[in-house]
Enzyme design. Structure first.
Site, PDB file in Angstrom:
ATOM      1  N   LYS A 103     -39.403   9.658  10.644  1.00 23.42           N
ATOM      2  CA  LYS A 103     -39.513  11.122  10.597  1.00 23.42           C
ATOM      3  C   LYS A 103     -38.311  11.725   9.873  1.00 23.42           C
ATOM      4  CE  LYS A 103     -41.283  13.444  14.089  1.00 23.42           C
ATOM      5  NZ  LYS A 103     -41.509  13.947  15.476  1.00 23.42           N
ATOM      6  N   ILE A 104     -38.600  12.536   8.877  1.00 19.84           N
ATOM      7  CA  ILE A 104     -37.580  13.239   8.101  1.00 19.84           C
ATOM      8  C   ILE A 104     -37.923  14.717   8.113  1.00 19.84           C
ATOM      9  CG2 ILE A 104     -36.562  13.554   5.807  1.00 19.84           C
ATOM     10  CD1 ILE A 104     -37.157  10.606   5.251  1.00 19.84           C
TER      11      ILE A 104
END
Length: 376
Positions: free
Chosen positions: A149-150
């Protein structure tokens, strides 16, 4: 019968949601959920085909403590520091959950069976550090069904491109505005183009774009109440769904372009929209609102367990509730502007607050682990 449809699930509301094209992911994870068999049960009985995590979820899981005692003691004996302890604990949970989802992952040819783990929120405005941390998480967990997750911050966009270009699957988080969502899609496509140039098999790269929902209504409805007019109050509970429906329209248009089609012909996957923050916070709204009103083919809805249970119990799945609603959504957002609410200002505020909230949770997680290690 699909991998997620046991005898108890085939005629359920969650099965109906799945048949309508929505992938049900659980927005929660803990060591206890993994070891007790609960996660496997949710796969079998409630059509759950993935998991998302975030710093708040891990902070809550670690605060309960007991399931982590053995690993904490091992880390303590080795003299490990707090940051390494958090990394070791969270990556172990995600790896073990990914293992549980292997059958789903294989049966869906990589479409589902995904488990997401987030880079430290303290890196949200540091592109290079985000890239480095994403690569470290990916290589450490070493499972093809993991997503890193970014956040969709300005600094996160080039990190998304760079990480996708390395063949790493990404869950882009904290998306609130249509404009930022378009930039996220562009970052993904650019990453795919760079991956193709390196000879990476594009079919192995998957991505979702997490578009946040309930937080939009929470902030906007507060402003509508402050406006005080009957016209303003009549718009309450409409903005988040309208925003998300138009996000799906953006998705359809973006992946129907010549650029996107050319990549898909090379084996690339479309970056699916994911509805996040789907727990209902306004008691005047149905507790399944952000699920049943956002149904269409090819999306993910990640739900806290309370919402999942509500959908399983009384979710009324009526088929597609997005595609024919674009004009209605535009009208609702136009009325919002007339009521004096600036959606762009709201979404900028929510992104800022979203990063800040995760940093607070990260500090809570650090404090919990520090206490357990005797370093508090």
């Amino acid at each position: 019968m699909s991998i997620t449809e046991s005898d108890t699930a085939t005629d359920s509301n969650t099965a109906a949601l799945s048949r309508a094209g929505v992938s049900i992911w659980l927005d929660d994870l803990s060591r206890e959920r993994i070891t007790s068999g609960n996660l496997q049960q949710l796969i079998a009985e409630k059509n759950v085909v993935g998991v998302t995590t975030n710093p708040t979820i891990f902070a809550a899981a670690l605060a309960k403590g007991e399931s982590y005692d053995e690993q904490v003691e091992e880390i303590k004996a080795k003299g490990g520091d707090v940051d390494q302890a958090i990394f070791d604990i969270t990556t172990r949970d995600v790896r073990d959950a990914a293992e549980i989802f292997t059958e789903v992952f294989t049966a869906s040819h990589g479409y589902d069976g995904r488990v997401s783990i987030e880079v430290s929120p303290e890196l949200a405005h540091d592109t290079d550090a985000t890239i480095a941390e994403a690569k470290r998480l990916w290589s450490t967990i070493d499972k093809p069904n993991v997503m890193i997750k970014i956040p969709a911050t300005v600094e996160g966009l080039p990190a998304i491109t760079a990480v996708i270009a390395e063949g790493i699957s990404v869950n882009v988080t904290l998306i609130f505005s249509l404009d930022r969502y378009r930039k996220v899609i562009d970052a993904y496509l650019t990453g795919l183009e760079q991956a193709a140039a390196k000879g990476i098999d594009l079919s192995t790269i998957h991505s979702v774009a997490s578009f946040f929902v309930s937080r939009v209504d929470t902030e906007i409805d507060k402003r509508l109440d402050a406006a005080g007019t009957d016209e303003a109050k009549a718009l309450k509970g409409k903005s988040a769904v309208a925003n998300a429906r138009l996000a799906y329209e953006v998705f359809v248009e973006a992946f129907g372009t010549e650029r996107a089609i050319e990549l898909q012909e090379q084996g690339a996957n479309r970056q699916r929209p994911l509805w996040a923050s789907t727990g209902v916070k306004d008691p005047s709204l149905p507790d399944t609102f952000y699920v049943v009103d956002l149904v269409t083919h090819g999306v993910v809805n990640t739900m806290p367990e309370k919402t999942l249970d509500a959908v399983a119990d009384h979710g009324d799945i009526k088929g597609d509730t997005i595609v024919d609603k674009y004009d209605e959504a535009r009208e609702d957002l136009a009325k919002l502007k007339e009521a004096g609410v600036d959606l762009d200002e709201v979404t900028e505020q929510l992104e800022r607050e979203g990063v800040e909230k995760f940093i607070v949770s990260w500090h809570e997680l650090s404090d919990t682990v520090a206490g357990a290690l005797g370093k508090g």
